[in-house]
Design an enzyme around this catalytic site. Structure first.
Site, short mmCIF file in Angstrom:
data_model
loop_
_atom_site.label_atom_id
_atom_site.label_comp_id
_atom_site.label_asym_id
_atom_site.label_seq_id
_atom_site.Cartn_x
_atom_site.Cartn_y
_atom_site.Cartn_z
N HIS A 470 0.82 -1.21 0.00
CA HIS A 470 0.00 0.00 0.00
C HIS A 470 0.86 1.27 0.00
O HIS A 470 0.63 2.17 0.81
CB HIS A 470 -0.91 0.02 1.24
CG HIS A 470 -1.86 -1.13 1.32
ND1 HIS A 470 -2.45 -1.52 2.51
CD2 HIS A 470 -2.33 -1.97 0.37
CE1 HIS A 470 -3.24 -2.56 2.27
NE2 HIS A 470 -3.19 -2.85 0.99
N PRO A 471 1.84 1.39 -0.89
CA PRO A 471 2.62 2.64 -0.92
C PRO A 471 1.73 3.81 -1.28
O PRO A 471 0.83 3.70 -2.12
CB PRO A 471 3.68 2.37 -1.99
CG PRO A 471 3.07 1.33 -2.87
CD PRO A 471 2.25 0.47 -1.96
#
Length: 560
Positions: A470-471
């Protein structure tokens, strides 16, 4: 060099880019070019939900980025795959649909993202969605994105997990994307008629029938073209040929939290020191580009199962063939779910106002690459502390667009993040040891019952934790000097250039990022076209009554 003219150029056919391609062309008034580095998403391994681990780990479908050695994870290099295919990361992700807590979006507004609070965002979540059980004050029933519960928790372990949560003193929530996120309940996924319902399927495929949308694949954008402070188009390469696409209105970067800051930096837009070190001429100094990078970490809490009811009994070649064949012909069965069908959202300690921990329950014990963790039956719960204080960066190291940027998350740099994961171990162990699991629970495989002290837990976490992929937040929205885009998603100090994807989140929400990314693109589309904005919602938010003094109570209060 070939050159063509469009009203808008959208860079990246991912979770946000496909939404924009659809919404910007639906009036018929705009000529739009959508550029994607990857190719078709029609592979069975993308479309079959249970095969989710394959495209994520395949170079053809994902940028296989790797971080710099992470100093607080024993210098491990962490895997950071990003979608490189139509649908982008929505074509390689786990299909989990989590919006985040209402307070996550109120937090965005407190960071300068004006009118991105929950009341303004909720109508766009509803606009995007077709909820399997119909619309209400929180859910939509006529949007492109199908959302449901997969196989309806047929395996008894799913309900055992929910019951264990309530036995441990937590609330049960019938809809964590509705009034109240906090609690244990069924998990939602983006699947329709047994197919992965990516933004390519939901948004792009219908839009591709329109004559005013051009989709170009296997094309890599090198930079944004600037005339002074005006963006005029993009330069890209396709099949070895250099091309330019010019715009009469705007360039919109939707290349994700790694790709968008990298393209800005390649274009000479970013921190002066980073650009000069990479040998890139500075066109527009913007110190926040690539900074503020955030991600979620998680680990697997694994137990042996005393009853032969888990997916570990289905991992042999013959059973995989049967599951695949049934899915191929009927689009149902175990091939039609991501297997994360129950979940939980809790607060790590008293004084935390809204949930900062998330559970995904899986009736199997296996790795993300689909390999079995051990011989025999088992189950696991993925757990992470989801509101990290640690911050990282994305930085170009070369003017060559083929050279990957350096990525550093600085995972667990902040002591509060380390304490959050200690709580993950202790609270999860307590939940799984509730009576609901007595008939199923065998020995603890991971972390292992011998892991007890803070020092032992810290060592286990450093060695075992993985990215939840989930950057985000690397081109954050706001009004201060470190903001990259303003609250209308326009790159600050430039004209004709926007960023619309998860990189513009000011802070990371408590949940998976596909749903809020789609919401951001839906709302940005109205900002871009000048359409009437949807009216803010007055829907109530369910909050724990005693959050200031208790970590759990089982009580809820509806507030605004």
């Amino acid at each position: 060099m070939t050159e063509q003219q469009y009203d808008y150029v959208v860079v990246g056919a991912g979770s946000a880019g496909c939404v924009l391609a659809n919404r910007l062309t639906e009036s018929g008034n705009n000529k739009v070019l959508l550029i994607e580095t990857g190719g078709s998403d029609k592979s069975i391994f993308i479309q079959m939900p249970t095969a989710l681990s394959i495209p994520m780990n395949t170079k053809k479908y994902a940028w296989q980025y790797e971080t710099q050695p992470e100093p607080f994870l024993d210098n491990r290099r962490m895997h950071c795959p990003r979608g490189k295919v139509l649908g982008g990361s929505s074509s390689i992700n786990g299909m989990v649909y989590v919006r985040g807590h209402a307070r996550d979006f109120d937090e965005w507004q407190s960071h300068g993202a004006t009118e991105w609070d929950y009341s303004h965002c909720l109508p766009y979540f509803q606009k995007a969605e077709s909820w399997a059980w119909g619309g209400d004050d929180y859910r939509g029933d006529s949007g492109p994105l199908a959302v449901n519960n997969g196989n309806e928790m047929q395996n008894p372990l799913y309900r055992a997990f929910i019951k264990a949560g309530t036995e441990a003193g937590y609330m049960e929530t019938s809809d964590y994307n509705g009034c109240r996120q906090e609690g244990f309940g069924p998990m939602h996924m983006t699947i329709k008629n047994g197919l992965r319902w990516s933004t390519a399927n939901a948004y792009l495929r219908p839009a591709m029938k329109r004559s005013n949308l051009t989709v170009v694949t296997h094309a890599q954008v090198h930079r944004v073209l600037l005339n002074g402070t005006q963006a005029t188009g993009v330069a890209f390469q396709q099949k070895g040929q250099l091309k330019q696409a010019k715009v009469s209105k705007e360039v919109i970067l939707s290349a994700g939290s790694i790709g968008s800051p990298h393209i800005l930096q390649l274009s000479g837009i970013g921190p002066r020191g980073v650009l000069e070190k990479a040998g890139i001429p500075v066109k527009h100094e913007l110190p926040g580009v690539g900074e503020n990078l955030q991600d979620h970490l998680e680990f697997y809490f694994q137990f042996r199962c005393k009853e032969p009811i888990t997916l570990n009994g289905k991992l042999d070649p013959f059973n995989k063939f049967l599951i695949g064949a049934r899915w191929f012909f009927k689009k149902d069965g175990l091939g039609s779910t991501n297997h994360f069908e129950s979940c939980g959202f809790i607060r790590s300690k008293a004084g935390v106002e809204w949930p900062d921990m998330q559970y995904h329950f899986l009736p199997a014990a296996m790795r993300y690459d689909g390999r079995s963790a051990f011989d025999g039956h088992g189950f696991q719960v993925h757990i992470g502390h989801n509101k990290p204080k640690s911050r990282g960066w994305v930085r170009a190291t070369s003017a060559d667009p083929n050279v990957h940027p350096e990525i550093q998350f600085n995972y667990l740099e902040h002591e509060e993040d380390r304490e959050g994961f200690r709580q993950c171990v202790r609270l999860t162990r307590e939940i799984i040891n509730q009576p609901a699991f007595d008939q199923y629970r065998g020995s603890e495989i991971q972390p292992g019952e011998q892991i007890q002290t803070d020092k032992e837990i810290d060592e286990f976490v450093r060695q075992s934790v993985e990215s939840a992929y989930h950057p985000s937040c690397s081109c954050r929205m706001g009004i201060d000097d470190m903001a990259v885009v303003d609250p209308e998603t326009r790159v600050r100090g430039l004209s004709g250039l926007r960023v619309v994807d998860s990189s513009i989140f000011p802070t990371i929400p408590n949940g998976n990022l596909n749903a809020p990314t789609i919401m951001v693109a839906e709302r940005a589309a109205d900002l871009i076209t000048g359409a009437d904005m949807l009216a803010p919602s007055s829907a109530e938010v369910g909050m724990d009554t005693n959050w200031q003094t208790a970590q759990r109570t089982g009580e809820a209060l509806r507030v605004r």
